[in-house]
Design an enzyme around this catalytic site. Structure first.
Site, mmCIF file in Angstrom:
data_model
loop_
_atom_site.group_PDB
_atom_site.id
_atom_site.type_symbol
_atom_site.label_atom_id
_atom_site.label_comp_id
_atom_site.label_asym_id
_atom_site.label_seq_id
_atom_site.Cartn_x
_atom_site.Cartn_y
_atom_site.Cartn_z
ATOM 1 N N SER A 14 42.019 46.406 52.710
ATOM 2 C CA SER A 14 43.180 47.223 53.040
ATOM 3 C C SER A 14 43.696 48.041 51.850
ATOM 4 C CB SER A 14 44.304 46.321 53.564
ATOM 5 O OG SER A 14 44.623 45.338 52.603
ATOM 6 N N ASP A 58 36.533 49.166 44.666
ATOM 7 C CA ASP A 58 36.656 48.039 45.591
ATOM 8 C C ASP A 58 37.977 47.305 45.333
ATOM 9 O OD1 ASP A 58 36.024 46.204 47.565
ATOM 10 O OD2 ASP A 58 34.078 45.655 46.723
ATOM 11 N N GLY A 70 36.101 38.554 48.450
ATOM 12 C CA GLY A 70 35.505 37.985 49.659
ATOM 13 C C GLY A 70 36.505 37.550 50.709
ATOM 14 N N GLY A 71 37.798 37.812 50.439
ATOM 15 C CA GLY A 71 38.801 37.496 51.459
ATOM 16 C C GLY A 71 38.491 38.193 52.782
ATOM 17 N N GLU A 120 29.224 43.421 48.627
ATOM 18 C CA GLU A 120 30.050 43.962 47.536
ATOM 19 C C GLU A 120 29.427 43.637 46.172
ATOM 20 O OE1 GLU A 120 34.442 43.817 49.660
ATOM 21 O OE2 GLU A 120 33.779 42.083 48.551
ATOM 22 N N THR A 142 35.541 47.257 50.453
ATOM 23 C CA THR A 142 36.057 46.803 51.751
ATOM 24 C C THR A 142 37.473 46.256 51.584
ATOM 25 O OG1 THR A 142 33.832 46.251 52.498
ATOM 26 C CG2 THR A 142 35.639 45.146 53.643
HETATM 27 C C1 5RP Z 1 36.476 41.850 50.971
HETATM 28 C C2 5RP Z 1 37.127 41.855 49.655
HETATM 29 C C3 5RP Z 1 38.372 42.647 49.501
HETATM 30 O O1 5RP Z 1 38.178 43.586 48.507
HETATM 31 C C4 5RP Z 1 39.493 41.727 49.147
HETATM 32 O O2 5RP Z 1 39.597 40.739 50.153
HETATM 33 C C5 5RP Z 1 40.821 42.465 49.009
HETATM 34 O O3 5RP Z 1 41.198 42.984 50.246
HETATM 35 P P1 5RP Z 1 42.604 43.676 50.469
HETATM 36 O O4 5RP Z 1 42.603 44.929 49.657
HETATM 37 O O5 5RP Z 1 42.668 43.900 51.970
HETATM 38 O O6 5RP Z 1 43.672 42.704 50.032
HETATM 39 O O7 5RP Z 1 36.687 41.251 48.702
HETATM 40 O O8 5RP Z 1 35.372 40.998 50.992
#
Ligand code: 5RP
Length: 224
Positions: A29, A82, A96-97, A104, A27
């Site tokens: 960007s 991921d 988890g951001g 996950e 999950t």
């Molecule tokens: C979501 C996550 C994402 O992998 C994490 O936050 C990185 O996200 P991004 O690629 O948008 O910076 O752990 O729960």
């Protein structure tokens, strides 16, 4: 941090994918670019099945006609790709951001290989500058927060506007400001011993590969 470096890392990870695999789909960007590329590969005839780590990823995969399975349909996963909010040289992670840490981690835990894609800003000498997300049950969340604070951090309930953010699993998230985390393994275990904690965003001894995209167009690989 630029979109270009995320795209570089995200697309590079598709080189680990082989025909016939069951894939964990992360999950965020950065892995968004992995999933976009995967959609193209599937359109071109690649035969894989994906297990999404969030409703957001499920929606994206459906839009791209990527065949999906639910976690209940599989015993193990060949490869999960991921993102992460922070990663160190031991391939310990904060995740988890985006709020999907529980699914996950469940999916990572049954994956033979976990490949993490990040831009250069996420690769850090020490974890903890990014507030550690911890998923907790809504019942008595204030008490759980206090128990988490006793481990040496400032926990903040994640809100959208004024309301608590509710995860795909119906729980809350507290973002825990530690500043530095010197022993991720010990903290991971201590957090998960608190009864109201469902899971935390520390991924220790899970990632096999880290792909770092850089603004100058180069890519670095780290593996365990
Ligand atoms: C979501 C996550 C994402 O992998 C994490 O936050 C990185 O996200 P991004 O690629 O948008 O910076 O752990 O729960």
């Amino acid at each position: 941090m630029s979109t270009k470096s995320k795209q570089l890392a995200g697309e590079k990870a598709t080189e680990f994918i082989k025909d016939g695999m069951v894939l964990g789909l992360g999950t965020g960007s950065t892995v968004y670019w992995t999933i976009q590329k995967l959609g193209e590969l599937v359109k071109g005839g690649l035969n894989i099945q994906g297990v999404p780590t969030s409703k957001q990823t499920e929606k994206l995969a459906n839009q791209l006609d990527i065949p999906l399975l639910s976690l209940s349909d599989v015993n193990d996963i060949d490869l999960t790709i991921d993102g992460a909010d922070e990663a160190n040289s031991n391939l310990e992670l904060i995740k988890g951001g985006g709020g999907a840490l529980l699914r996950e981690k469940m999916i990572a835990s049954i994956s033979r290989r976990l490949v993490i894609v990040v831009d250069q800003s996420k690769y850090v000498p020490e974890l903890g500058h990014f507030p550690l997300p911890v998923e907790i049950v809504p019942f008595g969340w204030e008490i759980t927060s206090k128990q988490i604070a006793a481990l040496g951090c400032l926990p903040q309930l994640r809100r959208e506007e004024r309301d608590p953010v509710v995860t795909d699993n119906g729980n809350y998230i507290v973002d825990c400001h530690f500043n530095t985390i010197s022993d991720a393994k010990q903290l991971d275990q201590a957090l998960n011993m608190i009864p109201g904690v469902v899971e935390n965003g520390l991924f220790v001894d899970m990632a096999n590969e880290l792909i770092i995209g850089r603004d100058d167009g180069t890519i670095d690989f780290l593996s365990t």
